[in-house]
Design a protein around this motif. Structure first.
Motif, PDB file in Angstrom:
ATOM      1  N   SER A 105       0.832  -1.206   0.000  1.00 43.52           N
ATOM      2  CA  SER A 105       0.000   0.000   0.000  1.00 43.52           C
ATOM      3  C   SER A 105       0.865   1.254   0.000  1.00 43.52           C
ATOM      4  CB  SER A 105      -0.927   0.001   1.207  1.00 43.52           C
ATOM      5  OG  SER A 105      -0.158   0.059   2.386  1.00 43.52           O
ATOM      6  N   ALA A 106       0.334   2.304  -0.614  1.00 42.29           N
ATOM      7  CA  ALA A 106       1.053   3.584  -0.685  1.00 42.29           C
ATOM      8  C   ALA A 106       0.824   4.364   0.608  1.00 42.29           C
ATOM      9  CB  ALA A 106       0.553   4.384  -1.873  1.00 42.29           C
ATOM     10  N   PRO A 107       1.843   5.075   1.060  1.00 43.82           N
ATOM     11  CA  PRO A 107       1.663   5.858   2.280  1.00 43.82           C
ATOM     12  C   PRO A 107       0.708   7.029   2.028  1.00 43.82           C
ATOM     13  CG  PRO A 107       3.801   6.315   1.320  1.00 43.82           C
ATOM     14  CD  PRO A 107       3.190   5.205   0.529  1.00 43.82           C
ATOM     15  N   SER A 108      -0.113   7.321   3.013  1.00 42.13           N
ATOM     16  CA  SER A 108      -1.038   8.443   2.866  1.00 42.13           C
ATOM     17  C   SER A 108      -0.350   9.723   3.318  1.00 42.13           C
ATOM     18  CB  SER A 108      -2.305   8.195   3.674  1.00 42.13           C
ATOM     19  OG  SER A 108      -1.971   8.105   5.034  1.00 42.13           O
ATOM     20  N   HIS A 109      -0.610  10.787   2.580  1.00 42.99           N
ATOM     21  CA  HIS A 109      -0.005  12.076   2.911  1.00 42.99           C
ATOM     22  C   HIS A 109      -1.029  12.956   3.607  1.00 42.99           C
ATOM     23  CE1 HIS A 109       3.602  11.263   0.622  1.00 42.99           C
ATOM     24  NE2 HIS A 109       2.829  10.815  -0.374  1.00 42.99           N
ATOM     25  N   THR A 110      -0.632  13.558   4.696  1.00 43.99           N
ATOM     26  CA  THR A 110      -1.506  14.479   5.412  1.00 43.99           C
ATOM     27  C   THR A 110      -0.986  15.894   5.228  1.00 43.99           C
ATOM     28  OG1 THR A 110      -0.237  14.217   7.437  1.00 43.99           O
ATOM     29  CG2 THR A 110      -2.123  12.747   7.131  1.00 43.99           C
ATOM     30  N   ARG A 111      -1.871  16.843   5.375  1.00 48.58           N
ATOM     31  CA  ARG A 111      -1.464  18.242   5.248  1.00 48.58           C
ATOM     32  C   ARG A 111      -0.647  18.636   6.477  1.00 48.58           C
ATOM     33  NH1 ARG A 111      -6.663  21.531   2.898  1.00 48.58           N
ATOM     34  NH2 ARG A 111      -6.555  20.622   0.837  1.00 48.58           N
ATOM     35  N   PRO A 112       0.416  19.393   6.267  1.00 43.60           N
ATOM     36  CA  PRO A 112       1.225  19.807   7.406  1.00 43.60           C
ATOM     37  C   PRO A 112       0.536  20.855   8.279  1.00 43.60           C
ATOM     38  CG  PRO A 112       2.107  20.713   5.373  1.00 43.60           C
ATOM     39  CD  PRO A 112       1.000  19.793   4.996  1.00 43.60           C
ATOM     40  N   HIS A 113      -0.401  21.639   7.712  1.00 44.87           N
ATOM     41  CA  HIS A 113      -1.125  22.642   8.485  1.00 44.87           C
ATOM     42  C   HIS A 113      -2.545  22.749   7.936  1.00 44.87           C
ATOM     43  CE1 HIS A 113      -0.030  25.117   5.018  1.00 44.87           C
ATOM     44  NE2 HIS A 113       1.218  24.814   5.259  1.00 44.87           N
ATOM     45  N   PRO A 114      -3.463  23.344   8.678  1.00 44.69           N
ATOM     46  CA  PRO A 114      -4.858  23.402   8.233  1.00 44.69           C
ATOM     47  C   PRO A 114      -5.028  24.234   6.959  1.00 44.69           C
ATOM     48  CG  PRO A 114      -4.578  24.606  10.295  1.00 44.69           C
ATOM     49  CD  PRO A 114      -3.273  23.937   9.989  1.00 44.69           C
ATOM     50  N   ALA A 115      -6.152  24.030   6.292  1.00 44.39           N
ATOM     51  CA  ALA A 115      -6.429  24.759   5.051  1.00 44.39           C
ATOM     52  C   ALA A 115      -6.537  26.246   5.327  1.00 44.39           C
ATOM     53  CB  ALA A 115      -7.728  24.246   4.442  1.00 44.39           C
ATOM     54  N   SER A 116      -6.234  27.047   4.317  1.00 46.28           N
ATOM     55  CA  SER A 116      -6.277  28.496   4.483  1.00 46.28           C
ATOM     56  C   SER A 116      -7.719  28.968   4.652  1.00 46.28           C
ATOM     57  CB  SER A 116      -5.643  29.175   3.276  1.00 46.28           C
ATOM     58  OG  SER A 116      -6.400  28.896   2.117  1.00 46.28           O
ATOM     59  N   PRO A 117      -7.941  30.075   5.356  1.00 39.38           N
ATOM     60  CA  PRO A 117      -9.302  30.554   5.596  1.00 39.38           C
ATOM     61  C   PRO A 117      -9.975  31.112   4.336  1.00 39.38           C
ATOM     62  CG  PRO A 117      -7.724  32.068   6.552  1.00 39.38           C
ATOM     63  CD  PRO A 117      -6.956  30.869   6.067  1.00 39.38           C
ATOM     64  N   GLY A 118      -9.256  31.359   3.271  1.00 35.84           N
ATOM     65  CA  GLY A 118      -9.847  31.896   2.059  1.00 35.84           C
ATOM     66  C   GLY A 118     -10.313  30.818   1.109  1.00 35.84           C
ATOM     67  N   GLY A 119     -10.713  29.701   1.600  1.00 30.22           N
ATOM     68  CA  GLY A 119     -11.138  28.585   0.764  1.00 30.22           C
ATOM     69  C   GLY A 119     -12.497  28.825   0.134  1.00 30.22           C
ATOM     70  N   ALA A 120     -13.343  27.820   0.152  1.00 28.39           N
ATOM     71  CA  ALA A 120     -14.650  27.896  -0.490  1.00 28.39           C
ATOM     72  C   ALA A 120     -15.561  28.912   0.194  1.00 28.39           C
ATOM     73  CB  ALA A 120     -15.304  26.526  -0.479  1.00 28.39           C
ATOM     74  N   ASP A 121     -15.346  29.180   1.465  1.00 30.31           N
ATOM     75  CA  ASP A 121     -16.191  30.128   2.179  1.00 30.31           C
ATOM     76  C   ASP A 121     -15.591  31.529   2.221  1.00 30.31           C
ATOM     77  OD1 ASP A 121     -18.011  28.145   2.703  1.00 30.31           O
ATOM     78  OD2 ASP A 121     -17.040  27.574   4.581  1.00 30.31           O
ATOM     79  N   GLY A 122     -14.558  31.791   1.448  1.00 30.82           N
ATOM     80  CA  GLY A 122     -13.903  33.093   1.458  1.00 30.82           C
ATOM     81  C   GLY A 122     -14.760  34.172   0.828  1.00 30.82           C
ATOM     82  N   ARG A 123     -14.439  35.415   1.131  1.00 29.16           N
ATOM     83  CA  ARG A 123     -15.197  36.546   0.590  1.00 29.16           C
ATOM     84  C   ARG A 123     -14.649  36.952  -0.766  1.00 29.16           C
ATOM     85  NH1 ARG A 123     -15.399  40.976   5.181  1.00 29.16           N
ATOM     86  NH2 ARG A 123     -15.465  42.146   3.263  1.00 29.16           N
ATOM     87  N   LEU A 124     -15.514  37.513  -1.606  1.00 26.71           N
ATOM     88  CA  LEU A 124     -15.100  38.010  -2.909  1.00 26.71           C
ATOM     89  C   LEU A 124     -14.392  39.345  -2.752  1.00 26.71           C
ATOM     90  CD1 LEU A 124     -18.313  37.396  -5.036  1.00 26.71           C
ATOM     91  CD2 LEU A 124     -16.177  36.168  -5.195  1.00 26.71           C
ATOM     92  N   PRO A 125     -13.440  39.637  -3.626  1.00 28.66           N
ATOM     93  CA  PRO A 125     -12.830  40.977  -3.594  1.00 28.66           C
ATOM     94  C   PRO A 125     -13.860  42.016  -4.052  1.00 28.66           C
ATOM     95  CG  PRO A 125     -11.865  39.619  -5.330  1.00 28.66           C
ATOM     96  CD  PRO A 125     -12.818  38.764  -4.591  1.00 28.66           C
ATOM     97  N   TRP A 126     -13.628  43.279  -3.709  1.00 28.02           N
ATOM     98  CA  TRP A 126     -14.598  44.335  -4.003  1.00 28.02           C
ATOM     99  C   TRP A 126     -14.855  44.469  -5.494  1.00 28.02           C
ATOM    100  CZ3 TRP A 126     -13.207  48.300  -7.160  1.00 28.02           C
ATOM    101  CH2 TRP A 126     -11.846  48.490  -7.369  1.00 28.02           C
ATOM    102  N   TRP A 127     -13.848  44.246  -6.325  1.00 31.33           N
ATOM    103  CA  TRP A 127     -14.011  44.445  -7.769  1.00 31.33           C
ATOM    104  C   TRP A 127     -14.797  43.316  -8.423  1.00 31.33           C
ATOM    105  CZ3 TRP A 127     -11.923  40.341 -10.156  1.00 31.33           C
ATOM    106  CH2 TRP A 127     -10.876  39.688  -9.529  1.00 31.33           C
ATOM    107  N   ALA A 128     -14.957  42.188  -7.740  1.00 34.44           N
ATOM    108  CA  ALA A 128     -15.707  41.075  -8.310  1.00 34.44           C
ATOM    109  C   ALA A 128     -17.194  41.412  -8.421  1.00 34.44           C
ATOM    110  CB  ALA A 128     -15.516  39.823  -7.464  1.00 34.44           C
ATOM    111  N   LEU A 129     -17.671  42.340  -7.646  1.00 30.77           N
ATOM    112  CA  LEU A 129     -19.049  42.808  -7.754  1.00 30.77           C
ATOM    113  C   LEU A 129     -19.121  44.155  -8.458  1.00 30.77           C
ATOM    114  CD1 LEU A 129     -21.991  42.263  -7.058  1.00 30.77           C
ATOM    115  CD2 LEU A 129     -21.611  43.411  -4.887  1.00 30.77           C
ATOM    116  N   ALA A 130     -18.140  45.030  -8.220  1.00 32.25           N
ATOM    117  CA  ALA A 130     -18.172  46.376  -8.794  1.00 32.25           C
ATOM    118  C   ALA A 130     -17.975  46.369 -10.305  1.00 32.25           C
ATOM    119  CB  ALA A 130     -17.103  47.246  -8.126  1.00 32.25           C
ATOM    120  N   LEU A 131     -17.057  45.575 -10.807  1.00 31.36           N
ATOM    121  CA  LEU A 131     -16.763  45.574 -12.235  1.00 31.36           C
ATOM    122  C   LEU A 131     -17.952  45.110 -13.076  1.00 31.36           C
ATOM    123  CD1 LEU A 131     -14.589  46.112 -14.365  1.00 31.36           C
ATOM    124  CD2 LEU A 131     -13.842  43.770 -14.084  1.00 31.36           C
TER     125      LEU A 131
END
Length: 68
Positions: free
Chosen positions: A2-28
């Motif tokens: 079996s292949a060794p499983s790799h784990t993440r060294p640190h938690p996922a960044s807070p700007g993932g799927a629940d991150g906020r859009l930049p201001w220009w994503a709505l303004a433009l």
């Protein structure tokens, strides 16, 4: 074997799927929509407004419906 499983060294960044859009994503898109709507409502202001008379009548009719 079996292949060794790799784990993440640190938690996922807070700007993932629940991150906020930049201001220009709505303004433009809002600014572009307003510019295109202005061109549609005032086709005589556009450079190439000669076009088909049927299209002109349709746009004038739409303008009258919107301004009511």
């Amino acid at each position: 074997m079996s292949a060794p499983s790799h784990t993440r060294p640190h938690p996922a960044s807070p700007g993932g799927a629940d991150g906020r859009l930049p201001w220009w994503a709505l303004a433009l898109p809002t600014v572009l929509f307003a510019a295109l709507l202005t061109l549609i409502l005032h086709p005589s202001d556009a450079q190439a407004a000669a076009g088909d008379p049927a299209v002109s009548r349709l746009l004038e009719h739409l303008q009258q419906l919107i301004t009511r």
